[in-house]
Structures are given as C-alpha cells and as structure tokens.
Write an enzyme that holds these catalytic residues in place. Sequence first.
Site, PDB file in Angstrom:
ATOM      1  N   GLU A   1      -2.885   9.746   7.009  1.00 23.24           N
ATOM      2  CA  GLU A   1      -1.364   9.812   7.223  1.00 23.24           C
ATOM      3  C   GLU A   1      -0.827  10.551   8.243  1.00 23.24           C
ATOM      4  O   GLU A   1       0.079  10.273   8.954  1.00 23.24           O
ATOM      5  CB  GLU A   1      -0.806   9.792   5.852  1.00 23.24           C
ATOM      6  CG  GLU A   1      -0.746   8.625   4.825  1.00 23.24           C
ATOM      7  CD  GLU A   1      -0.083   7.378   5.254  1.00 23.24           C
ATOM      8  OE1 GLU A   1       0.990   7.321   5.545  1.00 23.24           O
ATOM      9  OE2 GLU A   1      -0.832   6.272   4.906  1.00 23.24           O
TER      10      GLU A   1
ATOM     11  N   CYS B   1      -4.137  -1.463  -2.541  1.00 23.36           N
ATOM     12  CA  CYS B   1      -4.413  -0.043  -2.721  1.00 23.36           C
ATOM     13  C   CYS B   1      -5.093   0.231  -4.109  1.00 23.36           C
ATOM     14  O   CYS B   1      -4.741  -0.123  -5.104  1.00 23.36           O
ATOM     15  CB  CYS B   1      -2.769   0.796  -2.795  1.00 23.36           C
ATOM     16  SG  CYS B   1      -2.911   2.512  -3.421  1.00 23.36           S
TER      17      CYS B   1
ATOM     18  N   CYS C   1     -10.939   3.009  -1.063  1.00 22.82           N
ATOM     19  CA  CYS C   1      -9.698   3.298  -0.795  1.00 22.82           C
ATOM     20  C   CYS C   1      -9.431   2.634   0.386  1.00 22.82           C
ATOM     21  O   CYS C   1     -10.292   2.736   1.392  1.00 22.82           O
ATOM     22  CB  CYS C   1      -9.625   4.872  -0.520  1.00 22.82           C
ATOM     23  SG  CYS C   1      -7.924   5.315   0.002  1.00 22.82           S
TER      24      CYS C   1
ATOM     25  N   HIS D   1      -7.467   3.352   2.909  1.00 20.59           N
ATOM     26  CA  HIS D   1      -7.442   3.960   4.124  1.00 20.59           C
ATOM     27  C   HIS D   1      -8.710   4.430   4.757  1.00 20.59           C
ATOM     28  O   HIS D   1      -8.733   4.529   6.041  1.00 20.59           O
ATOM     29  CB  HIS D   1      -6.571   5.523   3.809  1.00 20.59           C
ATOM     30  CG  HIS D   1      -5.307   5.266   3.403  1.00 20.59           C
ATOM     31  ND1 HIS D   1      -4.715   4.839   2.494  1.00 20.59           N
ATOM     32  CD2 HIS D   1      -4.309   6.033   4.339  1.00 20.59           C
ATOM     33  CE1 HIS D   1      -3.428   4.825   2.549  1.00 20.59           C
ATOM     34  NE2 HIS D   1      -2.985   5.627   3.637  1.00 20.59           N
TER      35      HIS D   1
ATOM     36  N   ASP E   1       0.910  -1.234  -0.149  1.00 19.96           N
ATOM     37  CA  ASP E   1       0.122  -0.172   0.071  1.00 19.96           C
ATOM     38  C   ASP E   1       0.828   1.108   0.031  1.00 19.96           C
ATOM     39  O   ASP E   1       2.356   1.209   0.427  1.00 19.96           O
ATOM     40  CB  ASP E   1      -0.892  -0.047   0.931  1.00 19.96           C
ATOM     41  CG  ASP E   1      -1.814   1.168   1.247  1.00 19.96           C
ATOM     42  OD1 ASP E   1      -2.866   1.135   0.262  1.00 19.96           O
ATOM     43  OD2 ASP E   1      -1.909   2.174   1.994  1.00 19.96           O
ATOM     44  N   SER E   2       0.265   2.345  -0.207  1.00 20.64           N
ATOM     45  CA  SER E   2       1.038   3.701  -0.412  1.00 20.64           C
ATOM     46  C   SER E   2       1.312   4.100   1.106  1.00 20.64           C
ATOM     47  O   SER E   2       2.115   4.896   1.520  1.00 20.64           O
ATOM     48  CB  SER E   2       0.118   4.781  -0.763  1.00 20.64           C
ATOM     49  OG  SER E   2      -0.880   4.959  -0.128  1.00 20.64           O
TER      50      SER E   2
HETATM   51  N1  DGL Z   1      -5.067   3.045   0.279  1.00 23.16           N
HETATM   52  C1  DGL Z   1      -4.884   3.929  -0.981  1.00 23.16           C
HETATM   53  C2  DGL Z   1      -5.954   3.412  -1.868  1.00 23.16           C
HETATM   54  O1  DGL Z   1      -6.514   2.417  -1.795  1.00 23.16           O
HETATM   55  C3  DGL Z   1      -4.704   5.239  -0.889  1.00 23.16           C
HETATM   56  C4  DGL Z   1      -4.030   5.899  -2.048  1.00 23.16           C
HETATM   57  C5  DGL Z   1      -3.022   7.230  -1.649  1.00 23.16           C
HETATM   58  O2  DGL Z   1      -2.149   7.204  -1.095  1.00 23.16           O
HETATM   59  O3  DGL Z   1      -3.790   8.178  -2.066  1.00 23.16           O
HETATM   60  O4  DGL Z   1      -6.371   4.248  -2.671  1.00 23.16           O
END
Ligand code: DGL
Length: 284
Positions: A168, A83, A202, A204, A20-21
């Site tokens: 974040e 992600c 997403c 997150h 993931d990011s």
């Molecule tokens: N968890 C990522 C997603 O599902 C977040 C992407 C991001 O870093 O903007 O899209």
Amino acid sequence: MPLFLYLYFVERTGKIGVFDSGFGGLTILREFVDTFPMYDYVYLGDNARAPYGNKSFDLIYEYTLEGVKYLFDQGCELVILACNTASAKALRTIQQKDLPIIAPTKRVLGVIRPSTEEIGSLSRTGVVGILGTEGTVNSNSYGIELAKLSPKTTVIQQACPLWVPLIEEQAYDSAAGKLIIASDIKRLFDQNHEIDVIVLACTHYPILKSLIDSLVPSGVTVLSQGPLVAEKLKDYLIRHPEIEKRLTRGATLACYTTESSDYFNEHASEIFGQPLRAAHIQLN
Ligand code: DGL
C-alpha cells in the site's frame, strides 16, 4: 414500464462489484475483465483503512459490510470479496445474517473456497504453503477448507503482516522491503522443506510475484488467486443462470476509493496494467 424508468433500473443494476481493503483486489479484477470483458464492473478499494489483516473480527466485518452495501447501492447484483481477510472474517456473517435482510436476491462470494478447490491436486509432495495476512492465517480458513477438500494435504501457513503495508505504501522494492519478504518466505520453508506449491492467499501478494518467484527454491510453484477465482466464477455463473442473466453487458468499469483519487489512480493503474480513474468516497 415507462422507458425512462426502465433505463434507470438497467443503468442501476446488473454490475459485478469487486471489494478489497486496497489495491489487492485489482489482481482479481484484472482476471475478471480479461475473462469476461463484456460485464459491467465496480471496484471499491478501502485504501484509507487498509490494512485489514491485523484488525479485529468486528472491525473487518463492519468495514466489509459497509463496502458491500455501497456496491449494492451502485447497482451491483453480485459482489466478490476479493480480499482473503474479509472472506475469512466477514463473508459467512454477511451471507447468512445480512444478505437475507438487505438484499435477498443479490449474492456475495469470497475468494478462499474457489482458491482451495484445485490446490491439493497440484502438489506432488502433498505439502502446500499458504502465505497470507495475520487475519487469514489465524482464522485457519485455508486449513479448514483443505481438510474438507483434500484431507491428505499438509497445510503450512505463514503470516506476513508487513507485506500489505509495504504494497500500500509502494515500499516493497526497497532493500528493507525485500529483506522482510525474504525472511517471511524463509520462515515458511523452515516449518517444512517439502512444500512444492505456495498459494498467495492475499490478493495483494501477486504484485510481488516475480520477487517471490526469485526467492523460493526451484521447482516450487507459486500460485496467484486471480486465475483460480476467475475460473470458479465462470463455473458459478454457469450453475446460476438466474444470476448470470441479471448481469448487464456494457463492458464498463467504475472505480471508487476511500483514499484520495490521485493516490489511487497513480498506483492502481500500474497494478492493473491500464489507466484507471477512481472517485473518492467515504464509507462511514
Ligand atoms: N488483499 C487483502 C487480502 O487478500 C489484504 C488484507 C489487508 O488489507 O491486510 O487479505
């Protein structure tokens, strides 16, 4: 094969990688570990370069490929791009162009297709809302998948570009954070008041689930992807015994982050619900 060589390879392969990011993929990893506690996992959060959501296609592809290669080097047989942004922008190119060259027997899967397979049947009104990053919403990946799987479903999408930075930075609980989240939800419903199912597209966003639940009209179901993706991974492994039999069963979890490990450990443990210890790595 001599025993030490055998142990070396067993030690080096057979893991499931989750990429993931940043912290978001932990919501998917949590479901995997709960559903399949026996496997070995490696988590990689590219926290130092998050958010991905508003970055260009080329950059998201480059960062994601670096992450996938790193996870392969850690002995992963199967990597899940946990992600949506990476799944929308990088998955197809990695599967079609890179994988046959760098690791033809390994697999990389995303989270969009498994999240869309059941959605249409869950809505009574036939109107489904998608909340995601700018990258995911602009790619229209959910619209495209749902048009194939559930053509009668109307898909309403709203990009929420500030949610990942708020998560974040651990700022989503602030008054300003709550205002931003409420206003994006209002913009979703302003497009169509018939929405009765919302997909948190997403990884997150499940971190905000109780806040989102409190902001949507009653009777609206808010879906996190973790359970959907874990269920589909179960199906995938049944359909692909050649992959499943290569997965090792040591019940281990290793975490890596491109940010400082202290930063990751403090916040990731809260999200994951149990203490996590990550090693700091550099991807480029
Ligand atoms: N968890 C990522 C997603 O599902 C977040 C992407 C991001 O870093 O903007 O899209």
